[in-house]
Design a protein around this motif. Sequence first.
Motif, PDB file in Angstrom:
ATOM      1  N   GLU A  17       0.817  -1.202   0.000  1.00 37.28           N
ATOM      2  CA  GLU A  17       0.000   0.000   0.000  1.00 37.28           C
ATOM      3  C   GLU A  17       0.855   1.258   0.000  1.00 37.28           C
ATOM      4  O   GLU A  17       1.955   1.284   0.553  1.00 37.28           O
ATOM      5  CB  GLU A  17      -0.932   0.023   1.219  1.00 37.28           C
ATOM      6  CG  GLU A  17      -2.108  -0.919   1.102  1.00 37.28           C
ATOM      7  CD  GLU A  17      -3.056  -0.770   2.280  1.00 37.28           C
ATOM      8  OE1 GLU A  17      -2.616  -0.295   3.350  1.00 37.28           O
ATOM      9  OE2 GLU A  17      -4.240  -1.133   2.136  1.00 37.28           O
ATOM     10  N   PHE A  18       0.310   2.306  -0.628  1.00 40.32           N
ATOM     11  CA  PHE A  18       0.889   3.638  -0.570  1.00 40.32           C
ATOM     12  C   PHE A  18      -0.089   4.539   0.171  1.00 40.32           C
ATOM     13  O   PHE A  18      -1.242   4.180   0.413  1.00 40.32           O
ATOM     14  CB  PHE A  18       1.124   4.203  -1.974  1.00 40.32           C
ATOM     15  CG  PHE A  18       2.216   3.518  -2.744  1.00 40.32           C
ATOM     16  CD1 PHE A  18       3.547   3.767  -2.461  1.00 40.32           C
ATOM     17  CD2 PHE A  18       1.911   2.635  -3.768  1.00 40.32           C
ATOM     18  CE1 PHE A  18       4.555   3.143  -3.167  1.00 40.32           C
ATOM     19  CE2 PHE A  18       2.907   2.003  -4.492  1.00 40.32           C
ATOM     20  CZ  PHE A  18       4.243   2.260  -4.197  1.00 40.32           C
ATOM     21  N   SER A  19       0.378   5.738   0.494  1.00 38.09           N
ATOM     22  CA  SER A  19      -0.479   6.742   1.109  1.00 38.09           C
ATOM     23  C   SER A  19      -0.390   8.025   0.286  1.00 38.09           C
ATOM     24  O   SER A  19       0.676   8.633   0.187  1.00 38.09           O
ATOM     25  CB  SER A  19      -0.036   7.013   2.551  1.00 38.09           C
ATOM     26  OG  SER A  19      -0.860   7.986   3.145  1.00 38.09           O
ATOM     27  N   LEU A 171      10.255  -1.640  -9.414  1.00 36.61           N
ATOM     28  CA  LEU A 171      11.327  -1.160  -8.542  1.00 36.61           C
ATOM     29  C   LEU A 171      11.047  -1.536  -7.088  1.00 36.61           C
ATOM     30  O   LEU A 171       9.888  -1.645  -6.671  1.00 36.61           O
ATOM     31  CB  LEU A 171      11.447   0.366  -8.645  1.00 36.61           C
ATOM     32  CG  LEU A 171      11.987   0.943  -9.955  1.00 36.61           C
ATOM     33  CD1 LEU A 171      11.730   2.451  -9.994  1.00 36.61           C
ATOM     34  CD2 LEU A 171      13.471   0.656 -10.097  1.00 36.61           C
ATOM     35  N   PRO A 172      12.096  -1.716  -6.279  1.00 31.53           N
ATOM     36  CA  PRO A 172      11.883  -1.902  -4.831  1.00 31.53           C
ATOM     37  C   PRO A 172      11.590  -0.544  -4.188  1.00 31.53           C
ATOM     38  O   PRO A 172      12.216   0.463  -4.534  1.00 31.53           O
ATOM     39  CB  PRO A 172      13.227  -2.459  -4.352  1.00 31.53           C
ATOM     40  CG  PRO A 172      14.225  -1.938  -5.348  1.00 31.53           C
ATOM     41  CD  PRO A 172      13.511  -1.836  -6.663  1.00 31.53           C
ATOM     42  N   PHE A 173      10.622  -0.520  -3.254  1.00 32.63           N
ATOM     43  CA  PHE A 173      10.255   0.732  -2.596  1.00 32.63           C
ATOM     44  C   PHE A 173      10.655   0.696  -1.129  1.00 32.63           C
ATOM     45  O   PHE A 173      10.635  -0.354  -0.486  1.00 32.63           O
ATOM     46  CB  PHE A 173       8.749   0.984  -2.734  1.00 32.63           C
ATOM     47  CG  PHE A 173       8.325   1.264  -4.145  1.00 32.63           C
ATOM     48  CD1 PHE A 173       8.511   2.508  -4.706  1.00 32.63           C
ATOM     49  CD2 PHE A 173       7.752   0.269  -4.921  1.00 32.63           C
ATOM     50  CE1 PHE A 173       8.124   2.775  -6.018  1.00 32.63           C
ATOM     51  CE2 PHE A 173       7.363   0.515  -6.228  1.00 32.63           C
ATOM     52  CZ  PHE A 173       7.554   1.770  -6.778  1.00 32.63           C
ATOM     53  N   CYS A 174      10.997   1.860  -0.608  1.00 29.05           N
ATOM     54  CA  CYS A 174      11.425   1.976   0.784  1.00 29.05           C
ATOM     55  C   CYS A 174      10.227   1.836   1.720  1.00 29.05           C
ATOM     56  O   CYS A 174       9.089   1.787   1.283  1.00 29.05           O
ATOM     57  CB  CYS A 174      12.113   3.322   1.011  1.00 29.05           C
ATOM     58  SG  CYS A 174      13.529   3.598  -0.105  1.00 29.05           S
ATOM     59  N   ARG A 175      10.530   1.796   3.027  1.00 28.76           N
ATOM     60  CA  ARG A 175       9.446   1.644   4.012  1.00 28.76           C
ATOM     61  C   ARG A 175       8.495   2.839   3.970  1.00 28.76           C
ATOM     62  O   ARG A 175       7.293   2.684   4.158  1.00 28.76           O
ATOM     63  CB  ARG A 175      10.050   1.492   5.416  1.00 28.76           C
ATOM     64  CG  ARG A 175      10.761   0.164   5.636  1.00 28.76           C
ATOM     65  CD  ARG A 175      11.262   0.076   7.065  1.00 28.76           C
ATOM     66  NE  ARG A 175      10.165   0.078   8.020  1.00 28.76           N
ATOM     67  CZ  ARG A 175       9.488  -1.000   8.392  1.00 28.76           C
ATOM     68  NH1 ARG A 175       9.788  -2.173   7.861  1.00 28.76           N
ATOM     69  NH2 ARG A 175       8.526  -0.920   9.281  1.00 28.76           N
ATOM     70  N   LYS A 191      10.621   8.945  -6.459  1.00 29.95           N
ATOM     71  CA  LYS A 191      11.317   9.434  -5.265  1.00 29.95           C
ATOM     72  C   LYS A 191      11.227   8.441  -4.104  1.00 29.95           C
ATOM     73  O   LYS A 191      12.002   8.515  -3.160  1.00 29.95           O
ATOM     74  CB  LYS A 191      10.736  10.781  -4.840  1.00 29.95           C
ATOM     75  CG  LYS A 191      11.135  11.927  -5.762  1.00 29.95           C
ATOM     76  CD  LYS A 191      10.435  13.208  -5.386  1.00 29.95           C
ATOM     77  CE  LYS A 191      10.782  14.305  -6.386  1.00 29.95           C
ATOM     78  NZ  LYS A 191      10.041  15.566  -6.136  1.00 29.95           N
ATOM     79  N   LEU A 192      10.272   7.504  -4.165  1.00 27.34           N
ATOM     80  CA  LEU A 192      10.107   6.507  -3.105  1.00 27.34           C
ATOM     81  C   LEU A 192      10.931   5.247  -3.352  1.00 27.34           C
ATOM     82  O   LEU A 192      11.017   4.389  -2.472  1.00 27.34           O
ATOM     83  CB  LEU A 192       8.627   6.121  -2.967  1.00 27.34           C
ATOM     84  CG  LEU A 192       7.649   7.243  -2.619  1.00 27.34           C
ATOM     85  CD1 LEU A 192       6.238   6.685  -2.513  1.00 27.34           C
ATOM     86  CD2 LEU A 192       8.041   7.938  -1.320  1.00 27.34           C
TER      87      LEU A 192
END
Length: 312
Positions: A17-19, A171-175, A191-192
């Motif tokens: 999930e994203f916010s 792409l891998p995304f950060c926490r 940017k994430l």
Amino acid sequence: MNHQEKPPEENLTEMMEFSLLGFADMPHLQWFLFGLFLVIYIIILMSNGTIFLITKMDPALQSPMYFLANFSFLEICYVTATLPRMLMNLGTQRRRISMAACATQMCFVLLFGGTESLLLAVMAYDRYVAICNPLHYPVVMNHRVCIQLVTGSWITGIPVMIGHTYQIFSLPFCRCKQISHFFCDIPPILKLACGDTFVNEMLVYIVTVLFVMFPFLLILCSYSKIISIILKLPSATSQAKAFSTCSSHLMVVVLFFGSCIITYLRPNTRHSEGTDKVLSLFYTILTPLFNPVIYSLRNNDVIKVLKKLLCK
């Protein structure tokens, strides 16, 4: 046994999930923004829908207004890809969006944006033929050619935008998955990413050149020839009428392409979130809002049909 540890399914849900922060930095304006954007959305649907319907209802407008009808329908699709989700976030304050929904939204925004670029270039070519070669216009821009040009504008970007979206979300995304935007756009998503995004950024430039810069240059070429022909017209009245025919299209072109070029070709910095949000309002919301006013509704044929329908 550690009861505080989350089950794998819950961890997976959180990771996927994203916010969408949207306008979270303006908490006291949430309901005002909700009302404002709701009114804008209704106006866009009604105005562009009216243009689309009257061109379908009146046989006299179907041929000359074919591109306008498709453009108005496209604007409805384009704004529907972003505004309903933004309204839901403002109304419920639940800003979470799944990765699949985010990727779907981005894909549709890119697809409709690319289609709009190509369709604006097609409309510029239509104006070029009408002004520079008026006697051959019915032959050159016959109904079959118009259908082919519009169909090409819609389907050309489908494989490119789907592949581009897939590559970005691979792409891998950060926490931290807080998107500082009101929809899933490319710059805030990149940017994430935790990994190296150089290849993705190069692909953004390539796609922007193909679907924004190239159509924009075609439009400039068309209008350079149009202006040279207009300036050779014998009377000032003829020149004014020809310029009036093109001015509305040029206003939409400057509004849409200007904001897109600055957004996607500007160097990527960590302090450009606010600028990205403002610019994206131009090409996702303001262009669909102003299109019927500065383009379609200034057309005398459309105004006559509207008056006829209102009288009935």
